[in-house]
Write a protein that holds these residues in place. Structure first.
Motif, mmCIF file in Angstrom:
data_model
loop_
_atom_site.group_PDB
_atom_site.id
_atom_site.type_symbol
_atom_site.label_atom_id
_atom_site.label_comp_id
_atom_site.label_asym_id
_atom_site.label_seq_id
_atom_site.Cartn_x
_atom_site.Cartn_y
_atom_site.Cartn_z
ATOM 1 N N ALA A 286 -38.015 -15.052 37.890
ATOM 2 C CA ALA A 286 -38.087 -16.059 38.948
ATOM 3 C C ALA A 286 -37.669 -17.414 38.403
ATOM 4 N N SER A 287 -37.073 -18.184 39.261
ATOM 5 C CA SER A 287 -36.718 -19.569 38.968
ATOM 6 C C SER A 287 -37.775 -20.451 39.614
ATOM 7 N N VAL A 288 -38.533 -21.206 38.795
ATOM 8 C CA VAL A 288 -39.673 -21.980 39.284
ATOM 9 C C VAL A 288 -39.418 -23.466 39.033
ATOM 10 N N ARG A 289 -39.343 -24.210 40.106
ATOM 11 C CA ARG A 289 -39.071 -25.649 40.015
ATOM 12 C C ARG A 289 -40.203 -26.410 40.699
ATOM 13 N N SER A 290 -40.829 -27.319 39.964
ATOM 14 C CA SER A 290 -41.950 -28.107 40.481
ATOM 15 C C SER A 290 -43.045 -27.214 41.051
ATOM 16 N N GLY A 291 -43.307 -26.098 40.366
ATOM 17 C CA GLY A 291 -44.380 -25.209 40.785
ATOM 18 C C GLY A 291 -44.042 -24.296 41.938
ATOM 19 N N GLN A 292 -42.804 -24.289 42.403
ATOM 20 C CA GLN A 292 -42.408 -23.459 43.535
ATOM 21 C C GLN A 292 -41.281 -22.510 43.147
ATOM 22 N N SER A 293 -41.312 -21.321 43.743
ATOM 23 C CA SER A 293 -40.253 -20.350 43.493
ATOM 24 C C SER A 293 -39.001 -20.746 44.251
ATOM 25 N N MET A 294 -37.895 -20.870 43.524
ATOM 26 C CA MET A 294 -36.609 -21.201 44.129
ATOM 27 C C MET A 294 -35.719 -19.983 44.293
ATOM 28 N N ASP A 295 -35.967 -18.944 43.496
ATOM 29 C CA ASP A 295 -35.212 -17.699 43.580
ATOM 30 C C ASP A 295 -35.933 -16.669 42.735
ATOM 31 N N THR A 296 -35.662 -15.403 43.002
ATOM 32 C CA THR A 296 -36.248 -14.322 42.222
ATOM 33 C C THR A 296 -35.353 -13.103 42.325
ATOM 34 N N SER A 297 -35.560 -12.141 41.435
ATOM 35 C CA SER A 297 -34.626 -11.019 41.344
ATOM 36 C C SER A 297 -34.928 -9.888 42.318
ATOM 37 N N MET A 298 -36.190 -9.669 42.685
ATOM 38 C CA MET A 298 -36.508 -8.620 43.645
ATOM 39 C C MET A 298 -36.178 -9.077 45.061
ATOM 40 N N GLY A 299 -36.024 -8.126 45.985
ATOM 41 C CA GLY A 299 -35.527 -8.495 47.297
ATOM 42 C C GLY A 299 -36.374 -8.030 48.452
ATOM 43 N N LEU A 300 -35.763 -7.293 49.369
ATOM 44 C CA LEU A 300 -36.467 -6.733 50.523
ATOM 45 C C LEU A 300 -37.604 -5.834 50.067
ATOM 46 N N THR A 301 -37.362 -5.093 48.993
ATOM 47 C CA THR A 301 -38.350 -4.203 48.386
ATOM 48 C C THR A 301 -38.370 -4.451 46.881
ATOM 49 N N PRO A 302 -39.323 -3.859 46.159
ATOM 50 C CA PRO A 302 -39.357 -4.037 44.701
ATOM 51 C C PRO A 302 -38.296 -3.245 43.944
ATOM 52 N N LEU A 303 -37.303 -2.684 44.641
ATOM 53 C CA LEU A 303 -36.264 -1.913 43.971
ATOM 54 C C LEU A 303 -35.114 -2.788 43.479
ATOM 55 N N GLU A 304 -34.888 -3.922 44.134
ATOM 56 C CA GLU A 304 -33.750 -4.771 43.775
ATOM 57 C C GLU A 304 -33.982 -5.484 42.446
ATOM 58 N N GLY A 305 -32.879 -5.762 41.741
ATOM 59 C CA GLY A 305 -32.971 -6.634 40.580
ATOM 60 C C GLY A 305 -32.802 -5.926 39.254
ATOM 61 N N LEU A 306 -33.762 -6.149 38.350
ATOM 62 C CA LEU A 306 -33.670 -5.694 36.967
ATOM 63 C C LEU A 306 -33.816 -4.183 36.829
ATOM 64 N N VAL A 307 -33.377 -3.649 35.703
ATOM 65 C CA VAL A 307 -33.714 -2.285 35.317
ATOM 66 C C VAL A 307 -35.208 -2.240 35.025
ATOM 67 N N MET A 308 -35.891 -1.200 35.527
ATOM 68 C CA MET A 308 -37.340 -1.093 35.348
ATOM 69 C C MET A 308 -37.683 0.259 34.744
ATOM 70 N N GLY A 309 -38.979 0.594 34.743
ATOM 71 C CA GLY A 309 -39.401 1.839 34.120
ATOM 72 C C GLY A 309 -38.745 3.057 34.736
ATOM 73 N N THR A 310 -38.907 3.217 36.051
ATOM 74 C CA THR A 310 -38.277 4.336 36.766
ATOM 75 C C THR A 310 -37.400 3.867 37.917
ATOM 76 N N ARG A 311 -37.294 2.552 38.125
ATOM 77 C CA ARG A 311 -36.486 2.007 39.218
ATOM 78 C C ARG A 311 -35.140 1.525 38.694
ATOM 79 N N SER A 312 -34.113 1.744 39.485
ATOM 80 C CA SER A 312 -32.746 1.456 39.047
ATOM 81 C C SER A 312 -32.433 -0.025 38.973
#
Length: 416
Positions: free
Chosen positions: A232-258
């Motif tokens: 997550a990108s955190v500016r002045s204590g607030q989230s400005m962007d993050t890697s996960m999306g509509l569901t927790p599947l989007e973004g980084l490589v994870m344990g069992t998630r693509s």
């Protein structure tokens, strides 16, 4: 009840501070488990914690932790109600009655766009959580079942929902909108929500404390790395962007998630491999990530050891994990005007010195230089700076989602 469309404020129930006890119970209810901790939100002192697991099966059990002592208790009924009966019995054995619990803080995975803060659980709040079930079909029903069982077990406590998605509601439209037909967003809520918000918020606050800075003056990137991973990108204590999306599947490589894949993957595999939509989705969630790449397992500790022994799949899995992580960290600088620190947390982030070393090695363009000795020491709950003096700060900050949920629940009571 709303303050603006879809946002809830506390108007339906008032909590008397005269009746508030000192303990807060934090609950994280999954489809087959209940993780809990009884703690003081001011001091962080944990009186009792544990995990009820394998619910719905004959092997259902509860593991209770009292300091250094562990106790395993079978759950004959194997359901949420049975788990809470055992918990109540244990509390009584510890000299704590239900009436001494001021609040129960419930982790709720998906709050959609309804909630930008924790909420006292009312009928309207429950309806809003139910409305988010299509966005988290595996998580929100379990959260709702856990809330119902806890309300029956602790009728005198204030029940507060703390949402994984709430912290990221500060993202601007340019960060949360997908480039898809507008009616998908307006009618079906198709947008980026983000998750792990409680962890990102907690470690951002702790990083500010470690740096001796005002949280409102800092610009950070936080990396929560465990079986599920997000940055997550955190500016002045607030989230400005993050890697996960509509569901927790989007973004980084994870344990069992693509993580990120080509959206045409479903159609391609349906045509070429004869797989159904559900089969592809299940594989992307449960058979991919580190497990899929390595063909060995999803535990980073196992993969690092196997890679050191020459296992090609394990080595590839670690390399892809680190490369994609570094790419995403670099992308999270876009909403910032400077980078005050990168924060590693979560099971992998807190304990894998190797992953941190490899990641920073790919991010020299951002001014990182590793302090190898400090990095090696920052494991097993140790916090600290792992970057060399004069370079961009990189920190290890152990997360404490239970404490953060307890604090959020206490804050709701104070403002109710």
């Amino acid at each position: 009840m709303g303050k603006g469309p879809g946002h809830f404020v506390l108007t339906e129930r008032r909590i008397s501070r005269q009746n508030a006890g000192m303990w807060t119970l934090v609950l994280n209810c999954g489809s087959s488990s209940v993780k809990f901790a009884l703690l003081d939100p001011e001091t962080g002192n944990v009186r009792l914690s544990g995990l009820a697991e394998r619910l719905g099966s004959p092997e259902a059990r509860m593991v209770l932790v009292r300091g250094a002592e562990k106790l395993e208790v079978p759950l004959p009924t194997g359901d949420y109600a049975g788990a809470f009966e055992v918990l109540l019995s244990e509390l009584a054995a510890q000299g704590i009655t239900g009436a001494e619990i001021a609040a129960v803080g419930h982790r709720v995975v998906h709050g959609g766009s309804h909630f930008s803060a924790p909420a006292l659980i009312t009928a309207a709040v429950l309806d809003a959580i139910r409305a988010c079930v299509p966005l988290a079909p595996l998580h929100n029903p379990a959260n709702l079942a856990g809330i119902a069982a806890a309300q029956a077990a602790f009728p005198d406590a204030a029940h507060v929902a703390v949402f994984d998605t709430a912290f990221h509601q500060s993202m601007p439209p340019r960060a949360y909108r997908y480039a898809v037909p507008d009616e998908w967003y307006s009618q079906h809520g198709v947008r980026r929500y983000g998750f792990h918000g409680t962890s990102h918020a907690y470690v951002a606050g702790e990083a500010a404390r470690m740096l001796g800075s005002d949280p409102d003056a800092l610009q950070l990137i936080t990396a929560h790395l465990g079986n599920g991973c997000s940055v997550a990108s955190v500016r002045s204590g607030q989230s400005m962007d993050t890697s996960m999306g509509l569901t927790p599947l989007e973004g980084l490589v994870m344990g069992t998630r693509s993580g990120d894949v080509d959206p045409n993957l479903h159609a391609y595999l349906a045509r070429e491999a004869g797989l159904s939509l559900d089969e592809v989705t299940a594989a992307l969630n449960g058979k991919s990530g580190l497990l899929g790449l390595s063909g060995l397992g999803s535990d980073m500790r196992q993969l690092e050891a196997a890679a050191a022994d020459g296992h090609a799949g394990a080595r590839l899995a670690v390399e892809v994990f680190v490369y994609r992580l570094a790419k995403s960290i670099a992308a999270m600088t876009v909403p910032l005007t400077r980078l005050d620190a990168l924060v590693f947390t979560g099971g992998i982030g807190e304990n894998s010195a190797s992953v941190r070393e490899k990641t920073l090695g790919l991010l020299g363009v951002l001014g990182f230089r590793l302090d190898s000795e400090a990095n090696a020491a920052a494991v097993r709950g140790a916090a600290g700076r792992i970057s060399a003096p004069g370079s961009t700060p990189a920190l290890v900050v152990p997360t404490n989602e239970e404490l953060m949920i307890a604090r959020e629940a206490a804050r709701v009571l104070e403002t109710a």
